[in-house]
Enzyme design. Structure first.
Site, mmCIF file in Angstrom:
data_model
loop_
_atom_site.group_PDB
_atom_site.id
_atom_site.type_symbol
_atom_site.label_atom_id
_atom_site.label_comp_id
_atom_site.label_asym_id
_atom_site.label_seq_id
_atom_site.Cartn_x
_atom_site.Cartn_y
_atom_site.Cartn_z
ATOM 1 N N GLY A 10 9.788 47.133 -25.750
ATOM 2 C CA GLY A 10 9.652 47.060 -24.290
ATOM 3 C C GLY A 10 11.011 47.193 -23.631
ATOM 4 N N GLU A 103 11.968 42.030 -32.024
ATOM 5 C CA GLU A 103 11.393 41.716 -33.330
ATOM 6 C C GLU A 103 10.922 42.958 -34.118
ATOM 7 O OE1 GLU A 103 7.706 39.929 -32.318
ATOM 8 O OE2 GLU A 103 7.111 39.639 -34.401
ATOM 9 N N ILE A 127 13.099 40.141 -23.319
ATOM 10 C CA ILE A 127 13.018 39.176 -22.217
ATOM 11 C C ILE A 127 12.391 37.879 -22.702
ATOM 12 C CG2 ILE A 127 12.908 40.954 -20.415
ATOM 13 C CD1 ILE A 127 9.898 40.063 -20.069
ATOM 14 N N ASP A 128 11.647 37.948 -23.828
ATOM 15 C CA ASP A 128 10.937 36.753 -24.315
ATOM 16 C C ASP A 128 11.880 35.717 -24.933
ATOM 17 O OD1 ASP A 128 8.706 38.094 -23.532
ATOM 18 O OD2 ASP A 128 7.820 38.289 -25.521
ATOM 19 N N MET A 170 5.274 36.559 -18.778
ATOM 20 C CA MET A 170 5.296 37.134 -20.128
ATOM 21 C C MET A 170 5.722 36.082 -21.135
ATOM 22 S SD MET A 170 6.408 41.101 -19.955
ATOM 23 C CE MET A 170 5.192 42.336 -19.516
ATOM 24 N N ARG A 172 4.846 36.396 -25.452
ATOM 25 C CA ARG A 172 3.763 36.655 -26.408
ATOM 26 C C ARG A 172 3.564 35.485 -27.362
ATOM 27 N NH1 ARG A 172 0.900 40.751 -28.599
ATOM 28 N NH2 ARG A 172 1.549 42.088 -26.898
ATOM 29 N N GLU A 222 1.491 34.416 -21.028
ATOM 30 C CA GLU A 222 0.389 35.330 -21.387
ATOM 31 C C GLU A 222 -0.190 35.018 -22.773
ATOM 32 O OE1 GLU A 222 2.185 39.258 -21.621
ATOM 33 O OE2 GLU A 222 3.563 38.572 -23.172
ATOM 34 N N ARG A 266 -6.232 30.801 -7.394
ATOM 35 C CA ARG A 266 -5.955 32.250 -7.444
ATOM 36 C C ARG A 266 -4.842 32.508 -8.442
ATOM 37 N NH1 ARG A 266 -7.761 33.821 -2.146
ATOM 38 N NH2 ARG A 266 -6.816 35.871 -2.365
HETATM 39 O O1 F6P Z 1 8.493 42.668 -25.605
HETATM 40 C C1 F6P Z 1 8.217 41.571 -24.876
HETATM 41 C C2 F6P Z 1 7.077 41.732 -23.935
HETATM 42 O O2 F6P Z 1 7.651 41.615 -22.685
HETATM 43 C C3 F6P Z 1 5.962 40.715 -24.174
HETATM 44 O O3 F6P Z 1 6.136 39.503 -23.529
HETATM 45 C C4 F6P Z 1 4.743 41.461 -23.690
HETATM 46 O O4 F6P Z 1 3.577 40.982 -24.321
HETATM 47 C C5 F6P Z 1 5.048 42.839 -24.070
HETATM 48 O O5 F6P Z 1 6.439 42.982 -23.979
HETATM 49 C C6 F6P Z 1 4.341 43.879 -23.229
HETATM 50 O O6 F6P Z 1 4.723 45.129 -23.637
HETATM 51 P P1 F6P Z 1 4.134 46.511 -23.133
HETATM 52 O O7 F6P Z 1 4.673 46.732 -21.789
HETATM 53 O O8 F6P Z 1 4.647 47.521 -24.093
HETATM 54 O O9 F6P Z 1 2.657 46.388 -23.167
#
Ligand code: F6P
Length: 342
Positions: A10, A103, A127-128, A170, A172, A222, A266
């Site tokens: 990402g 990762e 960013i995670d 975000m 994961r 998320e 909401r």
């Molecule tokens: O790589 C980190 C991340 O920001 C995660 O938090 C998120 O699930 C993922 O990227 C989303 O990636 P993409 O935009 O490729 O779906």
């Protein structure tokens, strides 16, 4: 010496700052040549590259995204992926490769260097902030700043309408963005992937917040999951590394809160806004220092290493140390912020 550079996974604020620092120091101090590989591992896999010299990196320090492009291409899942990468590196006369990624990208880098002897130096990005072996990854500070500003803004709408506002951020596998922005933004509930949440408990916090005449803000990663049940997803499609595309828990939770408390709830999903745009000053500082130290590692022939932040020092660690285990939020830290829930 000819050095290849790629950015995978990402996009993340600060990628361009790393690229600029690598090229500036490599050209000015070591007289190296560079080749920019396009779109993560797709570049070396398919031999797609671009010019990367000082004019190419001019003006990119404050720019988000990556001038090299990015993708989640997984060469380990392609036929003869490793052999094709080796051939393309040789065809371009590349003596060393700098891989900037999280990762997944660095998992490939570790295999390439440890098992196949490809000279790789790695730079951690996400960013995670979930990569082990480094105190922080660049991009995280920017994402936390964006999420905090969003939470500040949601407070005023929540209070004006006396409704619950759920903010999905975000994260994961790790709740770093949620816990940092939730704490900084004064959220009343923070839910993270490391700790399964109880919807009844969330509703109890929401109700007690209303009793104090304030409207509650719930920050949810998320990747957070309810105690009873599975991950809530809007879309079940997978990326090339086999990860399901997340998002959906915020919407689901707002409906549950509304059903169980009778209060309007909401959701705002911050999504890619957290990854886009200009990097914070801290991320520019960290990304630039990572770039300077990565090209120094290439100069030293110290391959198979990743640059990492320890305190205020940049150190080198085996790439595999960063990818073997994810850095998740410690329960002690989560309990510490619990005093603000409800
Ligand atoms: O790589 C980190 C991340 O920001 C995660 O938090 C998120 O699930 C993922 O990227 C989303 O990636 P993409 O935009 O490729 O779906």
């Amino acid at each position: 010496m000819r050095v290849g550079v790629l950015t995978g996974g990402g996009d993340c604020p600060g990628l361009n700052a790393v690229i600029r620092a690598i090229v500036r120091k490599g050209v000015q101090e070591y007289d190296y040549d560079f080749v920019g590989f396009r779109d993560g591992w797709r570049g070396p896999l398919e031999g797609v590259s671009m010019r990367l010299d000082i004019p190419a990196v001019r003006g990119i320090l404050p720019r988000g995204g990556t001038i090299l492009g990015s993708s989640r291409t997984n060469p380990l899942k392609q036929e003869n992926g490793i052999a094709r990468i080796r051939e393309n590196l040789a065809a371009q006369g590349v003596d060393a490769l700098i891989a900037i990624g999280g990762e997944d990208t660095l998992g490939v880098a570790a295999r390439l260097t440890d098992e196949h002897g490809v000279p790789v130096v790695a730079v951690p990005k996400t960013i995670d902030n979930d990569l082990s072996a480094t105190d922080y990854t660049f991009g995280f500070d920017t994402a936390v700043g964006i999420a905090t500003e969003a939470i500040d803004r949601l407070h005023t709408t929540a209070e004006s309408h006396m409704r619950v506002l759920v903010c999905e951020v975000m994260g994961r596998h790790a709740g770093w963005i949620a816990i940092h922005s939730g704490l900084a933004g004064g959220a009343n509930v923070i839910l993270i992937p490391e700790h399964r949440f109880d919807v009844d408990q969330v509703c109890a916090w929401v109700t007690s917040r209303f009793k104090a005449s304030y409207a509650p803000i719930v920050v949810v990663s998320e990747g957070a999951m309810p105690k009873d049940g599975d991950m809530v997803l809007k879309d079940e499609s997978l990326d090339a590394f086999g990860h399901v595309r997340l998002s959906g828990v915020g919407e689901w939770l707002a409906k549950e809160i509304e059903k169980r408390t009778g209060k309007e709830a909401r959701t705002t999903v911050l999504g890619h806004i957290q990854r886009g745009g200009t990097p914070s000053a801290f991320d520019r500082w960290l990304a630039t220092r990572f770039g300077l130290h990565a090209i120094e590692a290439v100069r030293d022939g110290d391959f198979g290493k990743m640059v990492a932040l320890r305190g205020t020092d940049i150190v080198r660690v085996p790439i595999a140390d960063a990818t073997a285990r994810l850095k998740t939020v410690d329960m002690k830290l989560y309990e510490e912020v619990g005093v603000f829930f409800g």
